[in-house]
Scaffold this active site. Structure first.
Site, short mmCIF file in Angstrom:
data_model
loop_
_atom_site.label_atom_id
_atom_site.label_comp_id
_atom_site.label_asym_id
_atom_site.label_seq_id
_atom_site.Cartn_x
_atom_site.Cartn_y
_atom_site.Cartn_z
N ARG A 321 -14.79 59.37 3.82
CA ARG A 321 -16.05 59.28 4.57
C ARG A 321 -15.92 59.68 6.05
O ARG A 321 -16.77 60.42 6.55
CB ARG A 321 -16.67 57.88 4.45
N CYS A 351 -2.38 66.94 5.56
CA CYS A 351 -2.24 68.07 6.49
C CYS A 351 -3.59 68.69 6.84
O CYS A 351 -3.87 69.84 6.52
CB CYS A 351 -1.33 69.13 5.88
#
Ligand code: LLP
Length: 419
Positions: A321, A351
């Site tokens: 979210r 990453c």
């Protein structure tokens, strides 16, 4: 850090013992040590209270818990044990609801892209109602029902063109959205739908959006739906169900004020007074959102001069979210040790620069190995998690009255990589 009495405004079952947080009397640190992190922990009593609040505010309504918010069958089961049905949006959610024991006559099914297989499964189960989102879906539903020798009960999802004043990605009731059909064309669509021999037209459905802290748009939408109801009744339709969707917002920030089911019922009462149909509600977030806490462990601390980073073991694959909606989740240390405060970003190991849980937060100066609690994580948390970076998804635990049980074990690499 907020005092525990302030945390109780998120969830009244949060408290602390010896400066260490507990949920329903169960130590979050002990759970993290036993089950590892990242770990989702849910309070069953909170979910029960929320379903009861809806049922008390709307005594004659059918409350269908929106499974999309948290599909763990044990969570659905708790909602169901308080009398809730299920609002589903896929064959998988139908399966989860049935696994949780939800009776088929309490299941409603929305979604713009239901597949043939999904429609077949739901028709054969004789669910309460299909919330149909397009003309083509009506045609296909009629064909499949005919082939299976069944009649499908239908509501048409109408788009009332009301701005819910929430995040654009979770606004669903505006003219340009992919959901539902335009309310101004609805009567024609109902007349068109009534010609199909294998469909029984029984309802009207709408859902304008999610995380509504200001509930006035709800009233505007339901007024339009009530108006459509009267026009359809005049046309001779027997509308038995008025499904007004979900959407009540919850407290994510300490200053947010949550609307209650009771306030919603008060707001809608004058609009619904002349309507002789059963109301259906589809709450998701307001049932499970603040029931849940994500516990994560500090891996590394990094001071880049202009910025501090607290690097934790929960990433955007666990709770997406913040990354996709820039959503705020309140983050607090599980154990408060009275240290100095720093301003830091709480980031995950994935990453991506978007992999953060919190930005520029004032937090106690933590140590490696400390635990953090990410609040309001029970809805659209685990449910939206992924395997990105070959990261096994978190374990899930339910706590209730001082007891706890694992409701989903942590995944392993072979599970992710299975052929
Ligand atoms: N009914 C329908 C037809 C829906 O589309 C939704 C949510 C609900 C009910 C439940 O709404 P709620 O009571 O939970 O607001 N992933 C986003 C939320 C997407 C909501 C999608 N539809 C988030 O994390 O904020």
């Amino acid at each position: 850090m907020l005092k525990d009495f302030e945390l109780r405004e998120f969830n009244p079952y949060i408290d602390s013992k010896d400066d260490s947080l507990q949920l329903e009397g169960v130590s979050l640190k002990a759970l993290a040590e036993e089950f590892g992190t990242p770990l989702y922990v849910y309070s069953a009593s909170f979910i029960r209270d929320r379903i009861r609040a809806y049922r008390e505010a709307f005594p004659n309504a059918l409350v269908c818990y929106a499974v999309k918010a948290n599909f763990n069958p044990e969570i659905i089961k708790i909602a169901h044990s308080e009398g809730a049905g299920a609002d589903i949006v896929s064959g998988g959610e139908l399966y989860a609801a049935l696994k949780a024991g939800v009776p088929t006559d309490k299941i409603v099914y929305a979604g713009v892209g239901k597949t043939i297989k999904e429609l077949e499964e739901a028709i054969s189960r004789e669910i309460l109602m299909f919330n149909v989102e397009s003309r083509m879906e009506l045609e296909i539903l009629n064909d499949i029902a005919g082939r299976l020798g069944k009649k499908a009960r239908v509501a048409i999802r109408v788009n009332p063109d009301v701005d819910p004043k929430t995040h654009p990605y979770i606004s669903t009731g505006m003219k340009k959205s992919k959901f539902g059909i335009d309310i101004s064309r609805a009567v024609d669509e109902y007349i068109y739908a009534s010609k199909f021999p294998n469909l029984e037209i029984v309802g009207i459905h709408c859902h304008i959006g999610s995380q509504l802290l200001d509930i006035s748009p709800y009233r505007e939408a339901v007024e339009k739906v009530a108006n459509l109801y009267q026009r359809l009744v005049k046309e001779g339709f027997e509308i038995r169900y008025l499904d007004i969707g979900g959407g009540l917002g919850i407290k994510y920030k300490p200053e947010d004020v949550e609307p209650t089911p009771y306030e919603l019922s008060e707001l809608l009462a004058p609009v619904l007074s002349g309507i002789d149909a059963q109301l259906i509600l589809e709450p998701g977030r307001s049932v499970s959102g603040n029931a849940g806490i994500l516990i994560t462990q500090v891996q590394f601390l990094k001071d880049k001069g202009i910025k501090h980073f607290i690097i934790v073991d929960a990433g955007m694959n666990d709770l997406v979210r913040p990354a996709i909606y820039d959503a705020y989740h309140h983050v607090v240390p599980v154990e408060s040790k009275g240290r100095n405060h720093i301003i830091a970003d709480v980031v995950g190991p994935v990453c991506e620069t978007g992999d953060f849980l919190a930005k520029d937060r004032r937090l106690e100066n933590l140590d490696r190995g400390d635990y953090l609690a990410v609040l309001s994580a029970g809805a659209y948390g685990f449910a939206m998690s992924s395997h990105y970076n070959v990261r096994p998804r978190a374990a899930e635990v339910v706590v209730e009255n001082g007891e706890y049980r694992l409701i989903r074990k942590r995944e392993d690499y072979d599970y992710i990589l299975m052929a």
